[in-house]
Motif scaffolding. Sequence first.
Motif, PDB file in Angstrom:
ATOM      1  N   ASP A  51     -38.278  57.608 138.935  1.00  0.00           N
ATOM      2  CA  ASP A  51     -38.698  57.659 137.545  1.00  0.00           C
ATOM      3  C   ASP A  51     -38.780  56.242 136.977  1.00  0.00           C
ATOM      4  N   PRO A  52     -39.948  55.845 136.393  1.00  0.00           N
ATOM      5  CA  PRO A  52     -40.051  54.497 135.826  1.00  0.00           C
ATOM      6  C   PRO A  52     -38.988  54.223 134.763  1.00  0.00           C
ATOM      7  N   PHE A  53     -38.650  55.253 133.948  1.00  0.00           N
ATOM      8  CA  PHE A  53     -37.610  55.072 132.943  1.00  0.00           C
ATOM      9  C   PHE A  53     -36.278  54.753 133.607  1.00  0.00           C
ATOM     10  N   GLU A  54     -35.957  55.470 134.679  1.00  0.00           N
ATOM     11  CA  GLU A  54     -34.708  55.196 135.389  1.00  0.00           C
ATOM     12  C   GLU A  54     -34.726  53.789 135.985  1.00  0.00           C
ATOM     13  N   GLN A  55     -35.890  53.358 136.449  1.00  0.00           N
ATOM     14  CA  GLN A  55     -35.978  52.012 137.000  1.00  0.00           C
ATOM     15  C   GLN A  55     -35.700  50.969 135.917  1.00  0.00           C
ATOM     16  N   ARG A  56     -36.232  51.197 134.712  1.00  0.00           N
ATOM     17  CA  ARG A  56     -36.002  50.249 133.629  1.00  0.00           C
ATOM     18  C   ARG A  56     -34.528  50.213 133.253  1.00  0.00           C
ATOM     19  N   ILE A  57     -33.891  51.393 133.190  1.00  0.00           N
ATOM     20  CA  ILE A  57     -32.474  51.452 132.854  1.00  0.00           C
ATOM     21  C   ILE A  57     -31.661  50.686 133.892  1.00  0.00           C
ATOM     22  N   ALA A  58     -31.993  50.905 135.174  1.00  0.00           N
ATOM     23  CA  ALA A  58     -31.244  50.244 136.240  1.00  0.00           C
ATOM     24  C   ALA A  58     -31.391  48.734 136.170  1.00  0.00           C
ATOM     25  N   ALA A  59     -32.515  48.268 135.600  1.00  0.00           N
ATOM     26  CA  ALA A  59     -32.768  46.825 135.542  1.00  0.00           C
ATOM     27  C   ALA A  59     -32.065  46.130 134.382  1.00  0.00           C
ATOM     28  N   VAL A  60     -31.474  46.923 133.459  1.00  0.00           N
ATOM     29  CA  VAL A  60     -30.824  46.323 132.307  1.00  0.00           C
ATOM     30  C   VAL A  60     -29.572  45.586 132.751  1.00  0.00           C
ATOM     31  N   SER A  61     -29.456  44.331 132.343  1.00  0.00           N
ATOM     32  CA  SER A  61     -28.273  43.554 132.717  1.00  0.00           C
ATOM     33  C   SER A  61     -27.067  44.034 131.921  1.00  0.00           C
ATOM     34  N   PRO A  62     -25.882  43.961 132.487  1.00  0.00           N
ATOM     35  CA  PRO A  62     -24.700  44.459 131.784  1.00  0.00           C
ATOM     36  C   PRO A  62     -24.366  43.590 130.576  1.00  0.00           C
ATOM     37  N   ALA A  63     -23.843  44.231 129.539  1.00  0.00           N
ATOM     38  CA  ALA A  63     -23.445  43.508 128.345  1.00  0.00           C
ATOM     39  C   ALA A  63     -22.055  42.926 128.521  1.00  0.00           C
ATOM     40  N   ASP A  64     -21.801  41.850 127.790  1.00  0.00           N
ATOM     41  CA  ASP A  64     -20.444  41.303 127.737  1.00  0.00           C
ATOM     42  C   ASP A  64     -19.555  42.363 127.083  1.00  0.00           C
ATOM     43  N   PRO A  65     -18.456  42.767 127.701  1.00  0.00           N
ATOM     44  CA  PRO A  65     -17.614  43.816 127.111  1.00  0.00           C
ATOM     45  C   PRO A  65     -16.813  43.365 125.902  1.00  0.00           C
ATOM     46  N   LEU A  66     -16.751  42.045 125.645  1.00  0.00           N
ATOM     47  CA  LEU A  66     -15.943  41.520 124.556  1.00  0.00           C
ATOM     48  C   LEU A  66     -16.815  41.030 123.403  1.00  0.00           C
ATOM     49  N   THR A  67     -16.298  41.168 122.203  1.00  0.00           N
ATOM     50  CA  THR A  67     -16.983  40.640 121.027  1.00  0.00           C
ATOM     51  C   THR A  67     -16.711  39.139 120.918  1.00  0.00           C
ATOM     52  N   PRO A  68     -17.460  38.429 120.078  1.00  0.00           N
ATOM     53  CA  PRO A  68     -17.183  36.992 119.903  1.00  0.00           C
ATOM     54  C   PRO A  68     -15.755  36.701 119.450  1.00  0.00           C
ATOM     55  N   ALA A  69     -15.195  37.528 118.564  1.00  0.00           N
ATOM     56  CA  ALA A  69     -13.811  37.290 118.126  1.00  0.00           C
ATOM     57  C   ALA A  69     -12.837  37.458 119.278  1.00  0.00           C
ATOM     58  N   ASP A  70     -13.083  38.456 120.130  1.00  0.00           N
ATOM     59  CA  ASP A  70     -12.230  38.646 121.302  1.00  0.00           C
ATOM     60  C   ASP A  70     -12.381  37.475 122.276  1.00  0.00           C
ATOM     61  N   ARG A  71     -13.595  37.014 122.437  1.00  0.00           N
ATOM     62  CA  ARG A  71     -13.885  35.957 123.415  1.00  0.00           C
ATOM     63  C   ARG A  71     -13.278  34.616 123.005  1.00  0.00           C
ATOM     64  N   TYR A  72     -13.483  34.254 121.744  1.00  0.00           N
ATOM     65  CA  TYR A  72     -13.210  32.867 121.346  1.00  0.00           C
ATOM     66  C   TYR A  72     -11.950  32.713 120.492  1.00  0.00           C
ATOM     67  N   GLN A  73     -11.330  33.813 120.116  1.00  0.00           N
ATOM     68  CA  GLN A  73     -10.001  33.818 119.520  1.00  0.00           C
ATOM     69  C   GLN A  73      -9.867  32.791 118.388  1.00  0.00           C
ATOM     70  N   GLU A  74      -8.943  31.806 118.516  1.00  0.00           N
ATOM     71  CA  GLU A  74      -8.721  30.886 117.403  1.00  0.00           C
ATOM     72  C   GLU A  74      -9.929  29.989 117.136  1.00  0.00           C
ATOM     73  N   LEU A  75     -10.750  29.729 118.132  1.00  0.00           N
ATOM     74  CA  LEU A  75     -11.988  28.978 117.904  1.00  0.00           C
ATOM     75  C   LEU A  75     -12.904  29.766 116.985  1.00  0.00           C
ATOM     76  N   PHE A  76     -13.027  31.054 117.236  1.00  0.00           N
ATOM     77  CA  PHE A  76     -13.851  31.909 116.383  1.00  0.00           C
ATOM     78  C   PHE A  76     -13.361  31.836 114.933  1.00  0.00           C
TER      79      PHE A  76
END
Length: 536
Positions: free
Chosen positions: A8-33
Amino acid sequence: MNGNGLSDPFEQRIAAVSPADPLTPADRYQELFVEVQMNRVFADSKTFVDCAPRLHPERILAAYRARCRQPGFDLTAFVTEHFSLFVIPPSHFVADPNCGLEQHIDRLWPVLTRRPIEHPGRSSLLPLPHDYVVPGGRFVEQYYWDAYFIMLGLDQSGQRHLLRSMADNFAYLIDTYGHVPNGNRTYYLSRSQPPVFALMVELFEEKTICRAHDYLPQLRKEYAFWMDGADCLRPGDSHRRCVRLAGGEVLNRYWDDRDTPREESYLEDVLTARDSGRPVHEVYRDLRAGAESGWDYSSRWLGDHRRLSSIRTTAILPVDLNGLLYRLERLIARLSERHGDTACAEDYRRRAEARRAAVDRYLWSESAGAYLDYDWQLERPRPDLTAAMLAPLFVHLASPEQARRVADTVRRRLLAPGGLSTTEIDVCGQQWDRPNGWAPLQWIGIRGLERYGEVELAAEIARRWLRVVGELFERDNKLVEKYVLRPNAEHAGGGEYPLQDGFGWTNGVTRKLLQEDPLHEANRCRSGQPGVCCVI
């Protein structure tokens, strides 16, 4: 069949989506944020959370910790060195004075369309498999309830392929995260927005774009998200978005799973909470829940109309949210019945009727002749009248007599020179209040009134709205996020950011209404040529 075993072309497009960063900017950068946002390195708090890191975030944080206490450390220079701004490629779009309002909107869709490209590594953007349309201005990602009103105009403009691709994006988000986030950013994952996916599916079915049943699994999954924990509640208890009332009925509220400042408005929320005299985590949760409502912000959610810090969104059972969930329950029942699942159909019909009865008991006010939000903690209706009272008409929940009473109340109290007023309150400086008007509320009001035969009032709201949009278009060559519903094309204000241009849902609703009233003078508007729509 491709090399990955996907046919299925739709399934192919879904499979091609790169994974998202699981953390938000506040989680990532802590006191820098915190330092970046509290020191206002950028004028808009949203700018930093939309930046992409030039190095792995852990290396950036380590570098900050090593350098931040050194003499002469320059925070702004450090951020510039380690992050790239989210920059939209210039469109070179210029309003054409020979184009009318319809043609102007049609020319804007490509400018507001985003196409999946290589995803910025570890940025806050959630990758999507298909093209989508953004609202415009500072809002450069796909937003949930905005999209439905955008789709109305895309259909009129012959962009039906975008309707289907955006629908599949929402289905992907529900399958991936269990709900549709406020927008496709990691910092929006803890909340949703008004649940309009059912409205989208009904639109697709009406336009024969796809089969509504194709999205039944996602409709049921979204419903489970909104109803999480309801079955375990005792009278007077709440859990996430559900409240069980004294009589045993369950109604819904807006919520956010986090109780920290919104990352895209961090400094603003910190300052608001300091002014409250309440535990700050309560204020943060209510601010976040107000953002989930889409009405961010309004006297509708405030204990004291003059103070945003008095916000108490989670104590309020909103008319429009419960109307939309009623519509979702009815759609799931109808689609299940159509495909032979009679047990499921009957279950959701019972749920819908139970919600209707609860809305009548707690949210209908006989004395006001209107639907009012209900404060479940204080056990009384909210006294303020808002345009949300038209949502039960829009979803066909109201009785004919209730609809007649609502229409009379609108004529007397909410009809403004430029359309349907948002509220009657204009003292708190919030954007979702009088004198401002918003395209989605015009559409909900117009369609709701039409469904109950109040066609003259519906047409009058549409005529007035088109005039105010046309007047500002003639003067300023653009459509904007919200409008002052008075003559003379004032720029709307209020809220925590400047007026935004674009603008997706204004384009969508206006394009649809122009098509339905081809003789309206707004059809003759030309950018930079004032005079046609100047009288309201």
